[in-house]
Scaffold this motif. Structure first.
Motif, PDB file in Angstrom:
ATOM      1  N   VAL A   1       0.747  -1.274   0.045  1.00 28.83           N
ATOM      2  CA  VAL A   1      -0.026   0.058  -0.086  1.00 28.83           C
ATOM      3  C   VAL A   1       1.029   1.339  -0.066  1.00 28.83           C
ATOM      4  O   VAL A   1       0.671   2.061  -0.840  1.00 28.83           O
ATOM      5  CB  VAL A   1      -1.096  -0.015   1.338  1.00 28.83           C
ATOM      6  CG1 VAL A   1      -1.764   1.182   1.321  1.00 28.83           C
ATOM      7  CG2 VAL A   1      -2.032  -1.121   1.060  1.00 28.83           C
ATOM      8  N   LYS A   2       1.976   1.146   0.811  1.00 29.49           N
ATOM      9  CA  LYS A   2       2.921   2.574   0.910  1.00 29.49           C
ATOM     10  C   LYS A   2       3.606   2.616  -0.519  1.00 29.49           C
ATOM     11  O   LYS A   2       3.562   3.894  -0.922  1.00 29.49           O
ATOM     12  CB  LYS A   2       3.976   2.088   1.976  1.00 29.49           C
ATOM     13  CG  LYS A   2       4.510   3.476   2.527  1.00 29.49           C
ATOM     14  CD  LYS A   2       5.701   2.847   3.668  1.00 29.49           C
ATOM     15  CE  LYS A   2       6.541   2.224   2.915  1.00 29.49           C
ATOM     16  NZ  LYS A   2       7.632   1.285   3.989  1.00 29.49           N
ATOM     17  N   THR A   3       4.062   1.643  -0.954  1.00 27.90           N
ATOM     18  CA  THR A   3       4.653   1.569  -2.185  1.00 27.90           C
ATOM     19  C   THR A   3       3.865   2.281  -3.190  1.00 27.90           C
ATOM     20  O   THR A   3       3.936   3.260  -3.884  1.00 27.90           O
ATOM     21  CB  THR A   3       5.410   0.312  -2.779  1.00 27.90           C
ATOM     22  OG1 THR A   3       5.504  -0.329  -1.586  1.00 27.90           O
ATOM     23  CG2 THR A   3       6.488   0.685  -3.808  1.00 27.90           C
ATOM     24  N   ALA A   4       2.569   1.767  -3.335  1.00 25.52           N
ATOM     25  CA  ALA A   4       1.536   2.247  -4.396  1.00 25.52           C
ATOM     26  C   ALA A   4       1.231   3.965  -4.040  1.00 25.52           C
ATOM     27  O   ALA A   4       1.217   4.633  -5.189  1.00 25.52           O
ATOM     28  CB  ALA A   4       0.148   1.607  -4.389  1.00 25.52           C
ATOM     29  N   GLN A   5       1.308   4.333  -2.907  1.00 25.92           N
ATOM     30  CA  GLN A   5       0.923   5.628  -2.544  1.00 25.92           C
ATOM     31  C   GLN A   5       2.249   6.514  -2.929  1.00 25.92           C
ATOM     32  O   GLN A   5       1.977   7.582  -3.644  1.00 25.92           O
ATOM     33  CB  GLN A   5       0.794   5.794  -1.044  1.00 25.92           C
ATOM     34  CG  GLN A   5      -0.743   5.588  -0.803  1.00 25.92           C
ATOM     35  CD  GLN A   5      -0.696   5.611   0.917  1.00 25.92           C
ATOM     36  OE1 GLN A   5       0.141   5.832   1.360  1.00 25.92           O
ATOM     37  NE2 GLN A   5      -2.099   5.557   1.371  1.00 25.92           N
ATOM     38  N   ASN A   6       3.530   5.968  -2.804  1.00 25.95           N
ATOM     39  CA  ASN A   6       4.721   6.744  -3.224  1.00 25.95           C
ATOM     40  C   ASN A   6       4.702   6.858  -4.535  1.00 25.95           C
ATOM     41  O   ASN A   6       4.878   8.063  -5.304  1.00 25.95           O
ATOM     42  CB  ASN A   6       5.840   5.880  -2.909  1.00 25.95           C
ATOM     43  CG  ASN A   6       6.219   6.181  -1.215  1.00 25.95           C
ATOM     44  OD1 ASN A   6       5.850   7.129  -0.567  1.00 25.95           O
ATOM     45  ND2 ASN A   6       6.966   5.438  -0.625  1.00 25.95           N
ATOM     46  N   GLU A   7       4.202   5.821  -5.541  1.00 26.82           N
ATOM     47  CA  GLU A   7       4.357   5.726  -6.757  1.00 26.82           C
ATOM     48  C   GLU A   7       3.522   6.807  -7.228  1.00 26.82           C
ATOM     49  O   GLU A   7       3.766   7.545  -8.249  1.00 26.82           O
ATOM     50  CB  GLU A   7       3.747   4.481  -7.446  1.00 26.82           C
ATOM     51  CG  GLU A   7       4.854   3.367  -6.824  1.00 26.82           C
ATOM     52  CD  GLU A   7       5.798   2.856  -7.816  1.00 26.82           C
ATOM     53  OE1 GLU A   7       5.436   2.124  -8.870  1.00 26.82           O
ATOM     54  OE2 GLU A   7       6.945   3.043  -7.703  1.00 26.82           O
ATOM     55  N   LYS A   8       2.172   6.698  -6.784  1.00 24.18           N
ATOM     56  CA  LYS A   8       1.203   7.668  -7.096  1.00 24.18           C
ATOM     57  C   LYS A   8       1.672   9.301  -6.867  1.00 24.18           C
ATOM     58  O   LYS A   8       1.525  10.205  -7.922  1.00 24.18           O
ATOM     59  CB  LYS A   8       0.030   7.513  -6.219  1.00 24.18           C
ATOM     60  CG  LYS A   8      -1.436   7.662  -7.347  1.00 24.18           C
ATOM     61  CD  LYS A   8      -2.598   7.398  -6.541  1.00 24.18           C
ATOM     62  CE  LYS A   8      -3.063   6.080  -6.270  1.00 24.18           C
ATOM     63  NZ  LYS A   8      -4.053   6.076  -5.243  1.00 24.18           N
TER      64      LYS A   8
END
Lengths: 497, 317
Positions: free
Chosen positions: B303-310
Motif C-alpha cells: 500500500v505504501k509503495t503504491a502511494q509513493n508511486e502515485k
C-alpha cells in the motif's frame, strides 16, 4: 470503383508527452489493398492499435460499412470484423493448429470442446488461406510463414471484413512472400478491405492500389489511384518537413581514428560489421527499427567476434567493464530497462561506474562521490529536487542527463549513444545535443544511433546507414538529405532484385 | 527520505510492541529476559545479514538452514577428531563457502532461478549433514569448543555480541563499499548494472559465498552454545530470515534494503515470539500470529509503495 468499407474519421490519440495521432481521416474500399506508409513514429502502429481496439482514440470515429465501430479490446474489434495481423504473431505455440485458428471461440457441446466441429471449422478456414497442414499438428512445428497463414485463417474464421497487415514480409523468404501476396489478392477479390503497412516501397507499388501517408501523427495524403505514384513520390511525402536548427552544428577539427571496429559480431547482429570513428567526429547510425543498429553498438561495446581498437590499443576482452576501462562507454536506448537503477538516487546513478576509480580497497570515497554528483548535476543542468531523489521520479530528459553524467566522469574516448533523445521534449533535446557537441569538441569520438532523420542530418558529420543487419551506405554531411538516407535504409525485396 | 520513513514506520511498530509487552506481559521487561530474547534471535540475526544481500541483489538463499546444520555438525566432528577448535570452525566455514560457491555459480553463471537452485542445495546439504552425522546430534567435549557460544564480551553473551558486530559490519559493507552498492544496483536493474560495467556474475557469486560462510558460522555459534550440533538444526531458518528482512522493508524484487530495517525486522519477530512464550501461548497459535504479522507487513508495504508511486508520478506530471 468499389464502395468505401472502412472509414476513419478524424482519429486522434495522445500519450503522455506525445501526440501520436491527430485528426487522421481516410477510407479503405472493399476489394482494395490500401498501403499505410510513414517513417518510424509517424503513427502507423498507433493507428493499427486503435483499429484493433488496443488503444481507444481520444477524438474521431471509425465506421465499417456505414456502421460505427468503437472496439474496446481486440476481441471486440474481431467481433466488429476488424483483424490485425501483427509482426509478432499472437498464437499459442504449444497447442494445435486447429485450436489456434479457433482460439477464443472453440466450438463446444455440453461444456466440452467439440473436437469434430473444431477440426471441421479449422479445416474450412485453413482451406481458405491455402495452408495444407494437419489441423492437429502443434503450432510450434510450423514455419513462421505457415504460422502467419494460421493467423490469417483465424481472422477469416471470425468473418473479418477488414484485415490489416503490419510489416508481414519482414521475416519471410521471397517464395513465402509470393504466396502471401497471392493470398492477399484472393482476399481482395473476395471484397475484403485490406490495410497494408510496409517500409518496402517496391511492395507498396506492386501490391497496393491505394496508399495513405502519415507523418508525425498526421495524415499527409491518400492516393486512391496508384497510377504515376512511384517509390520516390511516397518517400517525399513521408519525409517532407521543415528542419529547424535546434542542433547548433558548427564544423570541428576532426583528428585521427579513435575507434576502429573490424568485423565485430554480437548477439542479434546478423552480419559482422566494420566501422571507424575519428576523434572529434560525430557519426550517425541511421536505419529503420530492426535494422540492427542497437545490436551493432552493443557488439562494439560488449560483443564477441572481430576486433575493436581504441586509439592505438586493441581491446582484449569485450565486456562492459573492459570497454569502460579503455574509454568506450554506452548509453542505451531503453533508459528504464538498461540505463537507470530506478530505486537508487540521482547521485548513486551518476556514480555507478566512476566510484570504482574513487574507491580505496573497495571502500567508497563518499566525499568525492558527492562532489562528482554535484558537479555534473550542475554542469548538465539536471532538474532534480536533490541528489538523494530516486531517479525514477525524474523526467526522461533528466534521467538521460544523469546517465550521460555517469560516463562524462570517466575518461571517455568514444561514446556510443543509442537514440539519445528518444522520448525527450524539445527543450531538453537541444541541451543533449549541446552536451554531445561539447564531447566532440574535447576530441571524443561519438557514434550515435538515431531514427530521427532531421536529428541525424542536423547533428552528425557523417552518417552510416543500416538496413536488414548490414551497413548499406555512408553519407557525408554535405550529401545527407532525408531522401538519400531513407532510400539507403529502405529494404529492397529479393523479388525486385 | 522515503526509505527512512519506511523503516522508521516499522521502528515505531517495534517500539509499540516492546512498550505493550513491557506493560502487559509479566517477566518481559527484565534483564534476564532481554538476554534470552537476544540469544533467541542471534541465529536469525546472523543469517539475516547475508540474506539481506541475497534479497537486495534480487535473489534469495533457501539453503541457509541446511548450511547452518552442516556447519555445526562439521565443527563438532572435526574439533573432536583434531582437538582443535579453530580447525573445526575452519572446516565448517570452508563447507559453507563451498555450498555458497555452488549456489552462486549455478545462479549467476548458468542463470538458473535462485528458488530452484537453493531449494535443491537445501535438500542436498541436509542430506549430507545427516550422512556425516549418522542421523543423530553430535556432541563435542573438547575444551574451548564452548568459546563462541558460552563466553561473554564486555558482559554481553558472545552470540549476542557477535550478532551486533555482524549487523555493524554488514551494514558498513552495504552502505560504504563498492560491493554493497553494486549489490543494490544489480537487484535494482541487472541489465543496466551490467552495461554500466558492474561485474554482475562475480558479485552474485560472492554474495552466495558470503551467505554460505555466515550460515555455517551461525551453525558453529549455535553448536558451541548448546555443546552439541543437531543434524536437524536450522529448519525453517531460511523462512525466518527472509521474513525478518521483509518486515524490515527489504524488497523481494531486489534493489531495496537497509541493515537498520533488518535489525528492526529481526527484533519484531523476536519480541512477538518471546512475549507469546512468556504468556504461555500455544506454539500453534504463535505460528498463526507470526504469519499474520508478516502478511500484514507486506500488505502495508505494498500500500505504501503504491502511494509513493502515485505521489512521485504526480510530481513529474
Amino acid at each position: 470503383m468499389n464502395q468505401a468499407r472502412l472509414v476513419v474519421e478524424g482519429v486522434g490519440k495522445s500519450f503522455p508527452g506525445v501526440q501520436a495521432l491527430s485528426g487522421v481521416s481516410f477510407s479503405v474500399s472493399g476489394g482494395s489493398v490500401h498501403a499505410l506508409c510513414g517513417e518510424n513514429g509517424a503513427g502507423k502502429s498507433t493507428l493499427l492499435k486503435v483499429l484493433a481496439g488496443v488503444h481507444r482514440p481520444d477524438t474521431g470515429s471509425m465506421a465499417l460499412d456505414g456502421k460505427k465501430i468503437d472496439p474496446r479490446s481486440p476481441l471486440e474489434a474481431l467481433a466488429c470484423g476488424v483483424a490485425v495481423i501483427y509482426q509478432e504473431l499472437h498464437l499459442v505455440p504449444e497447442v494445435t493448429v486447429a485450436e489456434n485458428v479457433m482460439l477464443g471461440h472453440l466450438p463446444y457441446r455440453f461444456g466440452m470442446v467439440d473436437q469434430a466441429a473444431l477440426r471441421q471449422e479449422a479445416m474450412k478456414a485453413l482451406e481458405q488461406v491455402g495452408l495444407q497442414v494437419d489441423p492437429s499438428t502443434k503450432l510450434k512445428e510450423l514455419s513462421l510463414a505457415q504460422r502467419q497463414m494460421v493467423e490469417i485463417a483465424k481472422a477469416l474464421s471470425r468473418d473479418a471484413q477488414v484485415i490489416a497487415f503490419d510489416e508481414p514480409t519482414s521475416s519471410l523468404t521471397s517464395r513465402e512472400v509470393e504466396s502471401l501476396f497471392a493470398l492477399i489478392r484472393r482476399l481482395q477479390e473476395a471484397g475484403k478491405a485490406i490495410l497494408y503497412v510496409s517500409h518496402r516501397m517496391d511492395e507498396v507499388t506492386t501490391l497496393c492500389d491505394a496508399c495513405t501517408v502519415l507523418r508525425d501523427g498526421q495524415h499527409v495524403t491518400t492516393w486512391h489511384d496508384m497510377a504515376g505514384v512511384t517509390a520516390d513520390t511516397i518517400v517525399n511525402a513521408m519525409v517532407g518537413r521543415s528542419i529547424q536548427d535546434v542542433y547548433g552544428y558548427s564544423p570541428r577539427t576532426i583528428g585521427e581514428p579513435v575507434l576502429v571496429a573490424e568485423k565485430v559480431s554480437g548477439h542479434g547482429l546478423r552480419y559482422p560489421a566494420s566501422l571507424e570513428v575519428k576523434s572529434g567526429e560525430i557519426v550517425g547510425l541511421f536505419g529503420l527499427v530492426g535494422a540492427g543498429r542497437t545490436e551493432l553498438l552493443k557488439a562494439i561495446y560488449a560483443g564477441s567476434g572481430g576486433s575493436v581498437q581504441v586509439g592505438s590499443i586493441k581491446l582484449g576482452s569485450r565486456d562492459p567493464r573492459s570497454s569502460v576501462g579503455a574509454g568506450v562507454v554506452f548509453c542505451p536506448e531503453d533508459r528504464k530497462k538498461e540505463g537507470i537503477i530506478p530505486q537508487m538516487s540521482v547521485a548513486e546513478n551518476a556514480n555507478l561506474s566512476v566510484r570504482r576509480r574513487f574507491s580505496h580497497f573497495g571502500l567508497l570515497d563518499q566525499a568525492k562521490e558527492k562532489q562528482n554528483a554535484e558537479e555534473y548535476v550542475a554542469k548538465l543542468r539536471v532538474k532534480t529536487a536533490s541528489l538523494q531523489t530516486p531517479i525514477k521520479n525524474l523526467s526522461g530528459g533528466n534521467q538521460q542527463k544523469v546517465v550521460l553524467a555517469r560516463w562524462l566522469a570517466e575518461e571517455v574516448k568514444v561514446i556510443l549513444l543509442d537514440e539519445p533523445t528518444r522520448g525527450i521534449d524539445v527543450g531538453a533535446k537541444s541541451e543533449i545535443y549541446a552536451i554531445i557537441r561539447g564531447l566532440a569538441e574535447q576530441g571524443v569520438g561519438v557514434l550515435m544511433v538515431s531514427s530521427e532523420l532531421p536529428e541525424v542530418i542536423g547533428v552528425c558529420d557523417r552518417v552510416l546507414v543500416m538496413c536488414d543487419g548490414r551497413i548499406t551506405g555512408e553519407v557525408a554531411r554535405a550529401d545527407a538529405t532525408e531522401t538519400t538516407l531513407l532510400q539507403l535504409a529502405l529494404p529492397k525485396t529479393e523479388m525486385s532484385a | 527520505m522515503n526509505k527512512l520513513k519506511g523503516s522508521s514506520g516499522m521502528l515505531l511498530v517495534l517500539i509499540g510492541m516492546v512498550v505493550l509487552a513491557g506493560v502487559l506481559v509479566k517477566g518481559f521487561a527484565t534483564g534476564e529476559n532481554a538476554v534470552s530474547l537476544g540469544l533467541a534471535v542471534s541465529t536469525v540475526g546472523l543469517v539475516a545479514c547475508t540474506m539481506l544481500f541475497c534479497l537486495a541483489g534480487g535473489d534469495f538463499d533457501l539453503s541457509v538452514g541446511s548450511n547452518l546444520a552442516l556447519g555445526g555438525v562439521l565443527a563438532a566432528i572435526v574439533t573432536t577428531a583434531t582437538k582443535s577448535v579453530p580447525l573445526g570452525i575452519a572446516a565448517a566455514l570452508a563447507a559453507g563457502a563451498l555450498v555458497g560457491l555452488l549456489n552462486g555459480l549455478v545462479i549467476a553463471k548458468l542463470g538458473i532461478n535462485a528458488l530452484i537452485t537453493t531449494l535443491a542445495t537445501m535438500q542436498i546439504v541436509r542430506g549430507i549433514t545427516n550422512i556425516v552425522s549418522g542421523g543423530s546430534p553430535k556432541t563435542c567435549s573438547v575444551v574451548g569448543f564452548d568459546g563462541l557460544g558460552k563466553s561473554a564480551i564486555a558482559g554481553v553473551p558472545s552470540p549476542i555480541a557477535l550478532t551486533i558486530l555482524f549487523f555493524l559490519v554488514f551494514g558498513f559493507i552495504l552502505n560504504r563499499t563498492v560491493f554493497g552498492r553494486d549489490t543494490l544496483a544489480i537487484g535494482g536493474n541487472p541489465e543496466a548494472s551490467r552495461l554500466a560495467g558492474i561485474k554482475v556474475e562475480a558479485t552474485k557469486v560472492w554474495i552466495f559465498v558470503l551467505s554460505g560462510i555466515v550460515a555455517a558460522f551461525a551453525g558453529c555459534v549455535q553448536a558451541s552454545r548448546l555443546l552439541a550440533a543437531s543434524n536437524n538444526a536450522g529448519e525453517k531458518l531460511e523462512l525466518q530470515a527472509i521474513s525478518a528482512c521483509v518486515l524490515g522493508g527489504v524488497s523481494l524484487a531486489g534493489g531495496v534494503g537497509t541493515m537498520s530495517g533488518v535489525v528492526v525486522g529481526v527484533l519484531i519477530m523476536g519480541v512477538v515470539q518471546n512475549a507469546m512464550s512468556l504468556m504461555n501461548i500455544d506454539t500453534f497459535y504463535q505460528m498463526v500470529v507470526t504469519g499474520a504479522i508478516l502478511l500484514a507487513a507486506v500488505v502495508f508495504d505494498k500500500v505504501k509503495t503504491a502511494q509513493n508511486e502515485k505521489r512521485s508520478s504526480r510530481g513529474t506530471a
